[in-house]
Design a protein around this motif. Structure first.
Motif, PDB file in Angstrom:
ATOM      1  N   HIS A 178       0.844  -1.208   0.000  1.00 58.51           N
ATOM      2  CA  HIS A 178       0.000   0.000   0.000  1.00 58.51           C
ATOM      3  C   HIS A 178       0.874   1.251   0.000  1.00 58.51           C
ATOM      4  CE1 HIS A 178      -3.612  -2.330   0.576  1.00 58.51           C
ATOM      5  NE2 HIS A 178      -3.084  -2.935   1.626  1.00 58.51           N
ATOM      6  N   PRO A 179       0.456   2.287  -0.713  1.00 56.42           N
ATOM      7  CA  PRO A 179      -0.798   2.377  -1.471  1.00 56.42           C
ATOM      8  C   PRO A 179      -0.639   1.874  -2.902  1.00 56.42           C
ATOM      9  CG  PRO A 179       0.293   4.487  -1.475  1.00 56.42           C
ATOM     10  CD  PRO A 179       1.166   3.576  -0.667  1.00 56.42           C
ATOM     11  N   SER A 180      -1.769   1.673  -3.565  1.00 50.56           N
ATOM     12  CA  SER A 180      -1.729   1.344  -4.993  1.00 50.56           C
ATOM     13  C   SER A 180      -1.359   2.599  -5.781  1.00 50.56           C
ATOM     14  CB  SER A 180      -3.094   0.802  -5.451  1.00 50.56           C
ATOM     15  OG  SER A 180      -4.134   1.718  -5.120  1.00 50.56           O
ATOM     16  N   LEU A 181      -0.728   2.408  -6.940  1.00 42.99           N
ATOM     17  CA  LEU A 181      -0.116   3.530  -7.663  1.00 42.99           C
ATOM     18  C   LEU A 181      -0.786   3.758  -9.014  1.00 42.99           C
ATOM     19  CD1 LEU A 181       3.644   2.679  -7.035  1.00 42.99           C
ATOM     20  CD2 LEU A 181       2.133   4.123  -5.664  1.00 42.99           C
ATOM     21  N   PRO A 182      -0.791   5.007  -9.472  1.00 41.73           N
ATOM     22  CA  PRO A 182      -1.241   5.277 -10.847  1.00 41.73           C
ATOM     23  C   PRO A 182      -0.165   4.837 -11.845  1.00 41.73           C
ATOM     24  CG  PRO A 182      -0.515   7.307  -9.804  1.00 41.73           C
ATOM     25  CD  PRO A 182      -0.476   6.246  -8.741  1.00 41.73           C
ATOM     26  N   LEU A 183      -0.616   4.292 -12.967  1.00 41.33           N
ATOM     27  CA  LEU A 183       0.303   3.732 -13.966  1.00 41.33           C
ATOM     28  C   LEU A 183       0.133   4.480 -15.287  1.00 41.33           C
ATOM     29  CD1 LEU A 183       2.260   1.548 -15.067  1.00 41.33           C
ATOM     30  CD2 LEU A 183       0.226   0.117 -15.493  1.00 41.33           C
ATOM     31  N   LEU A 184       1.257   4.960 -15.825  1.00 40.87           N
ATOM     32  CA  LEU A 184       1.282   5.600 -17.143  1.00 40.87           C
ATOM     33  C   LEU A 184       2.071   4.703 -18.090  1.00 40.87           C
ATOM     34  CD1 LEU A 184       0.638   8.107 -18.904  1.00 40.87           C
ATOM     35  CD2 LEU A 184       2.859   9.045 -18.174  1.00 40.87           C
ATOM     36  N   VAL A 185       1.388   4.210 -19.147  1.00 39.27           N
ATOM     37  CA  VAL A 185       2.019   3.327 -20.131  1.00 39.27           C
ATOM     38  C   VAL A 185       2.398   4.161 -21.351  1.00 39.27           C
ATOM     39  CG1 VAL A 185       1.755   1.267 -21.555  1.00 39.27           C
ATOM     40  CG2 VAL A 185       0.659   1.386 -19.296  1.00 39.27           C
ATOM     41  N   LEU A 186       3.693   4.071 -21.742  1.00 39.24           N
ATOM     42  CA  LEU A 186       4.208   4.839 -22.874  1.00 39.24           C
ATOM     43  C   LEU A 186       4.662   3.897 -23.989  1.00 39.24           C
ATOM     44  CD1 LEU A 186       6.398   7.551 -21.068  1.00 39.24           C
ATOM     45  CD2 LEU A 186       4.007   7.731 -21.806  1.00 39.24           C
ATOM     46  N   PRO A 187       3.842   3.654 -24.997  1.00 37.92           N
ATOM     47  CA  PRO A 187       4.309   2.919 -26.189  1.00 37.92           C
ATOM     48  C   PRO A 187       5.317   3.800 -26.946  1.00 37.92           C
ATOM     49  CG  PRO A 187       1.906   2.868 -26.023  1.00 37.92           C
ATOM     50  CD  PRO A 187       2.390   3.904 -25.057  1.00 37.92           C
ATOM     51  N   LEU A 188       6.537   3.318 -27.121  1.00 35.64           N
ATOM     52  CA  LEU A 188       7.624   4.116 -27.685  1.00 35.64           C
ATOM     53  C   LEU A 188       7.714   3.897 -29.191  1.00 35.64           C
ATOM     54  CD1 LEU A 188      10.401   3.516 -24.985  1.00 35.64           C
ATOM     55  CD2 LEU A 188       8.729   5.366 -25.113  1.00 35.64           C
ATOM     56  N   GLY A 189       7.239   4.883 -29.940  1.00 39.91           N
ATOM     57  CA  GLY A 189       7.399   4.868 -31.401  1.00 39.91           C
ATOM     58  C   GLY A 189       6.675   3.737 -32.072  1.00 39.91           C
ATOM     59  N   TRP A 190       5.477   3.393 -31.644  1.00 36.20           N
ATOM     60  CA  TRP A 190       4.759   2.300 -32.293  1.00 36.20           C
ATOM     61  C   TRP A 190       4.274   2.707 -33.681  1.00 36.20           C
ATOM     62  CZ3 TRP A 190       1.284  -1.168 -28.779  1.00 36.20           C
ATOM     63  CH2 TRP A 190       2.085  -1.716 -27.752  1.00 36.20           C
ATOM     64  N   GLY A 191       3.928   3.956 -33.836  1.00 38.01           N
ATOM     65  CA  GLY A 191       3.437   4.405 -35.141  1.00 38.01           C
ATOM     66  C   GLY A 191       1.973   4.139 -35.350  1.00 38.01           C
ATOM     67  N   GLY A 206      -6.817  -6.819 -13.525  1.00 35.29           N
ATOM     68  CA  GLY A 206      -6.380  -7.711 -12.443  1.00 35.29           C
ATOM     69  C   GLY A 206      -5.439  -7.015 -11.473  1.00 35.29           C
ATOM     70  N   LEU A 207      -4.576  -6.147 -11.990  1.00 38.02           N
ATOM     71  CA  LEU A 207      -3.670  -5.392 -11.120  1.00 38.02           C
ATOM     72  C   LEU A 207      -4.438  -4.421 -10.224  1.00 38.02           C
ATOM     73  CD1 LEU A 207      -0.761  -4.605 -13.627  1.00 38.02           C
ATOM     74  CD2 LEU A 207      -0.838  -6.380 -11.866  1.00 38.02           C
ATOM     75  N   MET A 208      -5.513  -3.845 -10.743  1.00 36.10           N
ATOM     76  CA  MET A 208      -6.333  -2.954  -9.935  1.00 36.10           C
ATOM     77  C   MET A 208      -7.092  -3.729  -8.866  1.00 36.10           C
ATOM     78  SD  MET A 208      -7.731  -0.381 -12.948  1.00 36.10           S
ATOM     79  CE  MET A 208      -8.643   0.643 -11.801  1.00 36.10           C
ATOM     80  N   GLU A 209      -7.575  -4.917  -9.206  1.00 39.23           N
ATOM     81  CA  GLU A 209      -8.249  -5.747  -8.207  1.00 39.23           C
ATOM     82  C   GLU A 209      -7.276  -6.217  -7.130  1.00 39.23           C
ATOM     83  OE1 GLU A 209     -10.038  -8.871 -10.375  1.00 39.23           O
ATOM     84  OE2 GLU A 209     -11.679  -7.639 -11.197  1.00 39.23           O
ATOM     85  N   GLY A 210      -6.024  -6.437  -7.516  1.00 32.54           N
ATOM     86  CA  GLY A 210      -5.007  -6.814  -6.543  1.00 32.54           C
ATOM     87  C   GLY A 210      -4.417  -5.645  -5.789  1.00 32.54           C
ATOM     88  N   GLU A 211      -4.949  -4.442  -6.002  1.00 37.00           N
ATOM     89  CA  GLU A 211      -4.537  -3.213  -5.321  1.00 37.00           C
ATOM     90  C   GLU A 211      -3.074  -2.860  -5.570  1.00 37.00           C
ATOM     91  OE1 GLU A 211      -5.479  -3.551  -1.208  1.00 37.00           O
ATOM     92  OE2 GLU A 211      -7.640  -3.417  -1.528  1.00 37.00           O
ATOM     93  N   LEU A 212      -2.569  -3.271  -6.738  1.00 37.11           N
ATOM     94  CA  LEU A 212      -1.228  -2.851  -7.141  1.00 37.11           C
ATOM     95  C   LEU A 212      -1.273  -1.579  -7.963  1.00 37.11           C
ATOM     96  CD1 LEU A 212       0.381  -6.286  -8.118  1.00 37.11           C
ATOM     97  CD2 LEU A 212       0.751  -4.963  -6.034  1.00 37.11           C
TER      98      LEU A 212
END
Length: 654
Positions: A178-191, A206-212
Motif C-alpha cells: 500500500h498504497p496502490s499507484l497510478p500507472l502511465l504506459v508509454l508505447p515508444l514509437g509504435w506508429g 487484475g492489477l487494480m483488483e489486486g490493489e497494485l
C-alpha cells in the motif's frame, strides 16, 4: 538560420522538464483537500517519487534506445548526492537515480520534494528481494512503463506481452503493498494507435483488483522527440500522474510511554472509575477484580496489535532517498515498520499484562482474603525492592479497610465474627496499584538506548471493544442500581467515615500552626454545622470518659468481692453504671445525718435479708447488670449518632 532553429529545437527537446512547475498545482491541491484526514493535510512537505521502467538495455533497438535516453533526460535534473550509497545510486546499470531535489511551492515553509528513478529490464527474484530489502522503491507514488514496439509474429507477441506484464508486476511487488499507484504506459514509437489492447494484455484490471494499480492511462510517444506535440503529451501524462498520486499514510506518532498511558487513561481508568462511582453512590459493594483485570489485559493486547499491525508493514513510506540524504525533519526512519521493530514494540506492550486471577470464594474469611491479595501481589514480576513497596501499600490498604469496617461492626456488636469480607476490599485501587507497578517497571527504551516511538493508524486504535466479561459486570451494576434499595448499613458506614474525616480535619487544624492574626477563634473560622458537630463530639467524648470511670469502679468492686467473698451493696441511687455526678450525689446523701441513733453503721445489715444469696446468684446479677449497662451505653450512642445525622441534614437542607 535553419541550423540555428534546429539547434534550438533540439536543445529544447532534450532539456529536462520543470517538474515542480508541472506538478505543483496537483500536489498542493490534493494536500489541501478538506476531505482528507487532518494529519495528511498538515504535512510539512509534498513528496513525489516517480519510477520509470525501461526495456532491457541489451534488447533495445537504436530508435527505442534514443527514446529511452530522451525520457531519462527529461526526468533528470542536477546531480545525485553521494550520501545515497552504492545500492541507491548509479552504480548498477539496472537501477539509476535520475534526480533528487526540492523546490519551493509558493507557501512559506513548504516544499516539493521530487525523486525520479529508472529501472532497466526485468528484475529477477534475487534483484527484486535486494531492491525490497534496500528500500529502493519505498515511497514510490507513480510508475511509468515504457514499451518498445511489439514484434510482428503472433508467437513472439505473446512472449513480448508476458515479459512486459512480468516486468511491471515484479516492479510493483518490489515495494510495500500500500498504497496502490497510478500507472502511465508509454508505447515508444509504435506508429499506430495502441488502443485498449495494451490494458488487456497487461491485465490492468487484475492489477487494480489486486490493489497494485489504482488507475491506468496510455500515452503514445512518437519517434520524433523534437516534435513539440510529443513533449506536450508527456507533460500531460506526468500531470495526470501527479493528480492521482497517493497521499502519505495518516499516521499518529507518540512515544511508547505516552501511547500506553494515554490509552489506559481513556479506555481503562475512566471506565473503571465511572463504574466504581456508580456502585459507591448506590451503596453497592466493590466490583470484583476479575472483570477489571480482564478489561485491562484486553486493552493491553489491543494496543500491542495496533502498534505492530500488519497494515503498518504494508505501507510504502517514507521516500527512502530523502531519509538517506538527511532530509529527516518530517520523515520517519526507514526501519519504523520493519518486522524487528514491530515485534519489539509488541513484546514490550504485552509485558504489561497482569497474570490471570485465581478463583476466590466471596465467603472466604478476612485472613484468607488478605492472603489471596498477598499471593497475587507476589506473583507480579518485581525485584525485592519493588515487592517491598507493593506489599507495604497492600498492607496499608487492607488495614485501612479493617479499621473502617470496625465502625460498621459497631452496629452489630451482638453478631459473632463481624469482620470484612472480599466485598469490602477496594479492588479498584488494588488493580490500579498493580497496573501502576507494571507500567513503571516497563523498559521504554530501544536496543540502542533511544526512546521507543509508536506509529499507528488512528482508525485501528479506535476499534477497541470491551471484553464480554466486563460488559456483563457493568450490566449487573446497572441492574443492581435499579433493583436494590440503598443499604442502611452502607449509609451508616459512609456517615461514620465522613464524620471521622471531618473530625480529623478539625483536629489537624486545631493542633496546627495558630492563626497569625490571633483575632479569630477556631469556632469562628468554621461553619455552624461543623461547630455543632464539634460540640456534640466533645459531649460524646465526655460520655465515653464517664463510662470508663464507671467501668473502673465496677472492676474494683468485683475484685474486692472476689477477694473477701462478700458483696458490698452500693448506696441507694448509686450503681456501677451511674454517672460521676450521680455517684457524688449518692455519697452526699450517705453523709447526711439520719434520725437513727448516732454511730449506727450506714451499711445495711445482711442478717435482715430473707436469705443469703449464693456466689452463682451474685455473679448472674452482675452479668445482667453488665448486659444492661452495655445496652444503655449502646442506645445512648445510637441516639447521639441520630442527633449528629439530624444536625447534618438540617445544616445541609434547612
Amino acid at each position: 538560420m535553419r541550423l540555428l532553429q534546429a539547434k534550438v529545437r533540439r536543445e529544447k527537446a532534450w532539456s529536462p522538464l520543470d517538474l515542480p512547475a508541472l506538478i505543483a498545482e496537483q500536489l498542493t491541491t490534493a494536500g489541501a483537500d478538506q476531505s482528507k484526514p487532518p494529519a495528511t493535510r498538515q504535512q510539512k512537505n509534498f513528496y513525489w517519487k516517480l519510477v520509470l521502467s525501461l526495456p532491457d538495455l541489451d534488447e533495445e533497438t537504436p530508435a527505442t534506445a534514443q527514446l529511452c535516453n530522451w525520457l531519462q533526460t527529461k526526468l533528470k535534473k542536477g546531480s545525485v548526492p553521494d550520501s545515497l550509497g552504492p545500492s541507491l545510486s548509479t552504480d548498477s546499470h539496472r537501477l539509476q537515480t535520475l534526480s533528487l531535489y526540492t523546490a519551493e511551492t509558493g507557501e512559506p515553509g513548504r516544499k516539493i520534494c521530487i525523486c525520479t528513478k529508472a529501472v532497466h529490464g526485468l528484475l529477477d527474484q534475487e534483484a527484486a528481494d535486494e531492491v525490497e530489502s534496500e528500500h529502493v522503491l519505498l515511497g514510490t507514488t507513480a510508475v511509468i512503463l515504457a514499451l518498445p514496439p511489439p514484434p510482428g509474429d503472433q508467437d513472439s507477441q505473446e512472449t513480448y506481452w508476458l515479459e512486459s506484464q512480468l516486468r511491471l508486476v515484479r516492479l510493483l511487488q518490489a515495494k510495500p503493498l500500500h498504497p496502490s499507484l497510478p500507472l502511465l504506459v508509454l508505447p515508444l514509437g509504435w506508429g499506430t494507435d495502441p488502443g485498449e489492447d495494451v490494458g488487456e494484455h497487461l491485465d490492468v484490471r487484475g492489477l487494480m483488483e489486486g490493489e497494485l494499480v489504482s488507475d491506468c492511462r496510455v500515452v503514445d510517444v512518437s519517434r520524433d522527440v523534437e516534435d513539440e506535440d510529443t513533449c506536450r503529451r508527456l507533460c500531460e501524462g506526468l500531470s495526470w500522474l501527479a493528480d492521482r498520486a497517493p497521499l502519505p499514510p495518516c499516521l499518529e506518532t507518540e512515544d511508547l510511554r505516552d501511547y500506553v498511558e494515554n490509552s489506559l487513561a481513556g479506555e481503562f481508568s475512566s471506565v473503571v472509575y465511572q463504574d466504581s462511582a456508580q456502585r459507591r453512590q448506590a451503596g453497592l459493594p466493590q466490583q470484583t477484580p476479575g472483570p477489571i483485570v480482564c478489561l485491562y489485559n484486553s486493552l493491553v493486547e489491543h494496543l500491542a496489535r495496533v502498534a505492530s499491525s500488519n497494515s503498518l508493514q504494508a505501507l510504502s513510506w517514507p521516500v527512502a532517498e530523502f531519509v538517506t540524504a538527511g532530509h529527516r525533519t518530517d520523515l520517519l526512519s526507514l526501519e519504523w515498520n520493519s518486522e524487528a521493530q514491530l515485534t519489539l514494540l509488541q513484546e514490550r506492550i504485552l509485558a504489561l499484562r497482569l497474570p490471570p486471577l485465581p478463583y476466590m470464594d466471596v465467603d472466604e474469611s478476612w485472613s484468607s482474603v488478605c492472603q489471596y491479595c498477598t499471593d497475587y501481589t507476589l506473583s507480579l514480576p518485581a525485584d525485592s525492592k519493588e515487592q517491598t513497596v507493593l506489599l507495604t501499600r497492600l498492607r496499608w490498604l487492607l488495614d485501612r479497610v479493617q479499621t473502617e469496617f470496625e465502625d460498621t461492626c459497631y452496629l452489630d456488636y451482638d453478631v459473632p465474627d463481624c469482620e470484612p469480607t472480599a466485598c469490602h476490599v477496594p479492588w479498584t485501587r488494588l488493580v490500579e496499584m498493580w497496573v501502576g507497578h507494571m507500567v513503571q517497571r516497563l523498559d521504554w527504551a530501544g536496543e540502542d538506548g533511544s526512546v521507543l516511538t509508536v506509529h499507528y493508524l488512528p482508525d485501528e486504535l479506535s476499534t477497541f471493544t470491551q471484553p464480554t466479561e466486563w460488559r456483563v459486570a457493568v450490566g449487573n451494576t446497572s441492574a443492581q442500581v435499579l433493583g436494590q434499595p440503598h443499604s442502611l448499613v452502607v449509609m451508616t458506614e459512609q456517615s461514620v467515615r465522613r464524620k471521622h474525616l471531618e473530625l480529623s480535619r478539625v483536629q489537624t487544624t486545631d493542633t496546627g500552626t495558630p492563626d497569625k492574626t490571633g483575632s479569630l477563634k477556631l469556632e469562628d473560622r468554621l461553619s455552624p454545622a461543623v461547630s455543632a458537630l464539634i460540640r456534640k463530639a466533645q459531649e460524646l467524648r465526655k460520655k465515653i470518659a464517664q463510662e470508663t470511670v464507671q467501668t473502673k469502679s465496677y472492676e474494683d468492686q468485683l475484685q474486692g468481692y472476689v477477694e473477701d467473698g462478700q458483696y458490698r451493696h452500693q448506696p441507694q441511687g448509686v450503681s456501677p453504671f451511674s454517672s460521676p455526678e450521680d455517684m457524688v450525689d449518692g455519697t452526699s446523701q450517705m453523709r447526711e445525718p439520719l434520725p437513727s441513733p448516732p454511730g449506727q453503721d450506714l451499711l445495711l445489715d445482711l442478717t435482715n435479708q430473707p436469705r443469703k444469696r449464693s456466689l452463682e446468684e451474685n455473679m448472674e446479677e452482675l452479668r445482667w447488670r453488665i448486659a444492661a449497662g452495655k445496652r444503655d451505653f449502646r442506645l445512648s450512642e445510637l441516639r447521639l449518632n441520630s442527633l449528629l445525622d439530624m444536625g447534618d441534614f438540617e445544616a445541609k437542607y434547612l
